[in-house]
Motif scaffolding. Structure first.
Motif, PDB file in Angstrom:
ATOM      1  N   CYS A  46      -3.983  10.477  -7.658  1.00 33.59           N
ATOM      2  CA  CYS A  46      -2.922  11.492  -7.528  1.00 33.59           C
ATOM      3  C   CYS A  46      -3.026  12.192  -6.175  1.00 33.59           C
ATOM      4  N   ASP A  47      -4.241  12.554  -5.780  1.00 37.11           N
ATOM      5  CA  ASP A  47      -4.442  13.207  -4.486  1.00 37.11           C
ATOM      6  C   ASP A  47      -3.965  12.330  -3.342  1.00 37.11           C
ATOM      7  N   PHE A  48      -4.259  11.037  -3.427  1.00 39.81           N
ATOM      8  CA  PHE A  48      -3.802  10.118  -2.381  1.00 39.81           C
ATOM      9  C   PHE A  48      -2.280  10.164  -2.265  1.00 39.81           C
ATOM     10  N   LEU A  49      -1.617  10.090  -3.406  1.00 38.75           N
ATOM     11  CA  LEU A  49      -0.149  10.135  -3.404  1.00 38.75           C
ATOM     12  C   LEU A  49       0.372  11.445  -2.812  1.00 38.75           C
ATOM     13  N   ILE A  50      -0.156  12.548  -3.287  1.00 42.36           N
ATOM     14  CA  ILE A  50       0.314  13.872  -2.862  1.00 42.36           C
ATOM     15  C   ILE A  50       0.093  14.062  -1.363  1.00 42.36           C
ATOM     16  N   ASN A  51      -1.026  13.583  -0.867  1.00 42.68           N
ATOM     17  CA  ASN A  51      -1.367  13.788   0.542  1.00 42.68           C
ATOM     18  C   ASN A  51      -0.720  12.788   1.496  1.00 42.68           C
ATOM     19  N   ASN A  52      -0.272  11.632   0.986  1.00 42.09           N
ATOM     20  CA  ASN A  52       0.196  10.579   1.885  1.00 42.09           C
ATOM     21  C   ASN A  52       1.645  10.148   1.713  1.00 42.09           C
ATOM     22  N   GLU A  53       2.274  10.548   0.641  1.00 43.52           N
ATOM     23  CA  GLU A  53       3.645  10.099   0.406  1.00 43.52           C
ATOM     24  C   GLU A  53       4.587  11.299   0.327  1.00 43.52           C
ATOM     25  N   LYS A  54       5.810  11.102   0.787  1.00 40.06           N
ATOM     26  CA  LYS A  54       6.780  12.212   0.817  1.00 40.06           C
ATOM     27  C   LYS A  54       7.440  12.448  -0.537  1.00 40.06           C
ATOM     28  N   GLN A  55       7.789  11.391  -1.233  1.00 34.73           N
ATOM     29  CA  GLN A  55       8.511  11.510  -2.495  1.00 34.73           C
ATOM     30  C   GLN A  55       7.606  11.205  -3.681  1.00 34.73           C
ATOM     31  N   VAL A  56       6.899  12.205  -4.147  1.00 36.79           N
ATOM     32  CA  VAL A  56       6.010  12.038  -5.299  1.00 36.79           C
ATOM     33  C   VAL A  56       6.629  12.770  -6.483  1.00 36.79           C
ATOM     34  N   SER A  57       6.703  12.103  -7.615  1.00 40.01           N
ATOM     35  CA  SER A  57       7.350  12.701  -8.784  1.00 40.01           C
ATOM     36  C   SER A  57       6.545  13.880  -9.326  1.00 40.01           C
ATOM     37  N   ASP A  58       7.254  14.769  -9.983  1.00 37.04           N
ATOM     38  CA  ASP A  58       6.583  15.932 -10.569  1.00 37.04           C
ATOM     39  C   ASP A  58       5.582  15.521 -11.641  1.00 37.04           C
ATOM     40  N   SER A  59       5.796  14.363 -12.256  1.00 40.36           N
ATOM     41  CA  SER A  59       4.858  13.921 -13.293  1.00 40.36           C
ATOM     42  C   SER A  59       3.465  13.648 -12.717  1.00 40.36           C
ATOM     43  N   ILE A  60       3.376  13.234 -11.466  1.00 37.01           N
ATOM     44  CA  ILE A  60       2.065  12.995 -10.836  1.00 37.01           C
ATOM     45  C   ILE A  60       1.334  14.322 -10.640  1.00 37.01           C
ATOM     46  N   TYR A  61       2.065  15.348 -10.230  1.00 35.09           N
ATOM     47  CA  TYR A  61       1.450  16.671 -10.077  1.00 35.09           C
ATOM     48  C   TYR A  61       0.932  17.167 -11.426  1.00 35.09           C
ATOM     49  N   ARG A  62       1.727  16.983 -12.479  1.00 30.91           N
ATOM     50  CA  ARG A  62       1.305  17.419 -13.814  1.00 30.91           C
ATOM     51  C   ARG A  62       0.134  16.574 -14.322  1.00 30.91           C
ATOM     52  N   LEU A  63       0.185  15.277 -14.055  1.00 32.65           N
ATOM     53  CA  LEU A  63      -0.889  14.379 -14.472  1.00 32.65           C
ATOM     54  C   LEU A  63      -2.216  14.825 -13.867  1.00 32.65           C
ATOM     55  N   ARG A  64      -2.184  15.196 -12.607  1.00 32.88           N
ATOM     56  CA  ARG A  64      -3.375  15.679 -11.906  1.00 32.88           C
ATOM     57  C   ARG A  64      -3.899  16.960 -12.562  1.00 32.88           C
ATOM     58  N   ALA A  66       5.831  22.563  -5.772  1.00 27.73           N
ATOM     59  CA  ALA A  66       6.344  21.307  -5.217  1.00 27.73           C
ATOM     60  C   ALA A  66       7.677  20.900  -5.834  1.00 27.73           C
ATOM     61  N   HIS A  67       7.933  21.377  -7.038  1.00 31.60           N
ATOM     62  CA  HIS A  67       9.146  20.954  -7.755  1.00 31.60           C
ATOM     63  C   HIS A  67       9.824  22.153  -8.420  1.00 31.60           C
ATOM     64  N   LYS A  68      10.293  23.073  -7.589  1.00 39.15           N
ATOM     65  CA  LYS A  68      10.915  24.289  -8.120  1.00 39.15           C
ATOM     66  C   LYS A  68      12.199  24.017  -8.901  1.00 39.15           C
ATOM     67  N   PRO A 117       0.776  -1.245   0.000  1.00 40.72           N
ATOM     68  CA  PRO A 117       0.000   0.000   0.000  1.00 40.72           C
ATOM     69  C   PRO A 117       0.810   1.301   0.000  1.00 40.72           C
ATOM     70  N   HIS A 118       2.086   1.236   0.318  1.00 37.85           N
ATOM     71  CA  HIS A 118       2.902   2.462   0.308  1.00 37.85           C
ATOM     72  C   HIS A 118       4.030   2.398  -0.712  1.00 37.85           C
ATOM     73  N   CYS A 119       3.873   1.557  -1.693  1.00 35.86           N
ATOM     74  CA  CYS A 119       4.878   1.461  -2.752  1.00 35.86           C
ATOM     75  C   CYS A 119       4.591   2.555  -3.783  1.00 35.86           C
ATOM     76  N   VAL A 120       5.362   3.608  -3.730  1.00 33.52           N
ATOM     77  CA  VAL A 120       5.108   4.782  -4.565  1.00 33.52           C
ATOM     78  C   VAL A 120       5.083   4.442  -6.061  1.00 33.52           C
ATOM     79  N   PRO A 121       6.007   3.633  -6.585  1.00 33.16           N
ATOM     80  CA  PRO A 121       5.912   3.324  -8.025  1.00 33.16           C
ATOM     81  C   PRO A 121       4.589   2.653  -8.417  1.00 33.16           C
ATOM     82  N   TYR A 122       4.066   1.765  -7.569  1.00 37.91           N
ATOM     83  CA  TYR A 122       2.779   1.133  -7.873  1.00 37.91           C
ATOM     84  C   TYR A 122       1.656   2.170  -7.842  1.00 37.91           C
ATOM     85  N   LEU A 123       1.687   3.008  -6.832  1.00 33.49           N
ATOM     86  CA  LEU A 123       0.650   4.039  -6.696  1.00 33.49           C
ATOM     87  C   LEU A 123       0.687   5.019  -7.867  1.00 33.49           C
TER      88      LEU A 123
END
Length: 166
Positions: free
Chosen positions: A50-68, A91-93, A24-30
């Motif tokens: 995407c919201d789940f990842l952003i709100n619950n995981e520390k290392q979320v790739s910038d592509s997830i933010y853009r995907l959202r 989030a990704h300056k 459940p906390h495997c970021v690549p799977y999420l």
């Protein structure tokens, strides 16, 4: 990825759902799950993932933010898309997409009718990358909508000059 190529996107999503249940906390799977939802047109589910990842995981790739953000754009929820692109930028300056996220935020705010807010994002693009024409093109659109035609024309000329110099 093989499922996508074979046109079995539902099977791919089911497999990612199962992988997320097992880890459940495997970021690549999420991240893959969120991507599959968005690619398959299941945008609401993609945004939720995407919201789940952003709100619950520390290392979320910038592509997830853009995907959202792109998902909100596809849904024509431009105000939310603007906020999402702005969040992606913040989030990704240090990302190579930083200026693109700022530009896209401005573009979405223009579509949402928030011309002053859009202008501020285009000005941030120019500040971050003064030698790229995109910020000037965007600012010209915002200035035009705000009735500042001379300033808009000046930015278009600057953008044309920069385009010709590359």
């Amino acid at each position: 990825d093989m499922y996508k190529e074979l046109g079995a996107i539902d099977k791919a999503i089911a497999d990612e759902e199962r992988a997320c249940q097992l880890e459940p906390h495997c970021v690549p799977y999420l991240e893959k799950r969120a991507s599959l939802y968005c690619m398959s047109g299941r945008l609401q589910e993609g945004i939720k993932a995407c919201d789940f990842l952003i709100n619950n995981e520390k290392q979320v790739s910038d592509s997830i933010y853009r995907l959202r953000a792109v998902s909100f754009k596809k849904l024509k929820r431009y105000d939310e898309a603007g906020k999402a692109f702005a969040l992606a930028a913040e989030a990704h300056k240090n990302s190579r997409d930083y200026h693109m996220n700022l530009y896209d935020a401005g573009d979405m705010y223009l579509l949402a009718g928030k011309d002053e807010v859009a202008l501020s994002y285009f000005e941030r693009v120019i500040k971050a990358c003064p030698d790229l024409s995109t910020g000037y093109w965007g600012r010209a659109k915002a200035l035009e909508k705000l009735g500042r035609k001379r300033d808009a024309e000046r930015d278009r000329e600057k953008a044309k000059h920069l385009d010709l110099s590359y």
